[in-house]
Design a protein around this motif. Structure first.
Motif: not given
Length: 146
Positions: A29-48
């Motif tokens: 709640d004071i600091s945030f870290q966020i990351r997205f997996s390039e591999n998983k995003v690419r797979i998700a795009k192919s299914l969307l």
């Protein structure tokens, strides 16, 4: 301070409840870290199908929101509670019915550090972390945490 993580999922077909874990947020709640997996995003795009064009925009908005929602927060005489906290992620978990959904916060007994984040990311999202440039951090108290 309690540390928690949230898994961000893409739902290619809401009728059959399929999902792909594409990103993660680690926060206290004071600091945030966020990351997205390039591999998983690419797979998700192919299914969307036709909705794939919206995924990059949504991911960019999530990162931008975490970085900017609390800008100027706590400056001056008064200090207010953070706008994004575990309660907000619980709200998103209940009411997000789009192609991107959030799991409810899961609390851990660890500090919010890059090492903790990378270990959780490898465990839950993607074992392949290419570099730390894909990690987005927002530290609301402007402390250096690692």
């Amino acid at each position: 301070m309690k540390t928690y993580y949230i898994i961000i999922k893409v739902i290619p077909n809401s009728l059959v409840k399929d999902s792909i874990s594409v990103g993660m947020v680690l926060s206290d709640d004071i600091s945030f870290q966020i990351r997205f997996s390039e591999n998983k995003v690419r797979i998700a795009k192919s299914l969307l199908g036709d909705n794939r064009k919206h995924l990059d925009f949504v991911i960019q908005q999530i990162e931008k929101t975490l970085l900017s929602v609390n800008n100027g927060h706590g400056n001056g005489i008064f200090k207010f509670e953070n706008k994004i906290n575990a309660s907000y992620f619980n709200y998103l978990n209940r009411y997000s019915n789009n192609i991107v959904q959030y799991e409810q916060p899961n609390y851990i007994k660890e500090e919010n550090t890059i090492t903790t984040f990378n270990n959780l990311f490898r465990l839950f999202i993607d074992n392949d972390i290419k570099n730390d440039e894909t990690l987005v951090k927002a530290d609301l108290e402007l402390k250096n945490r690692e």
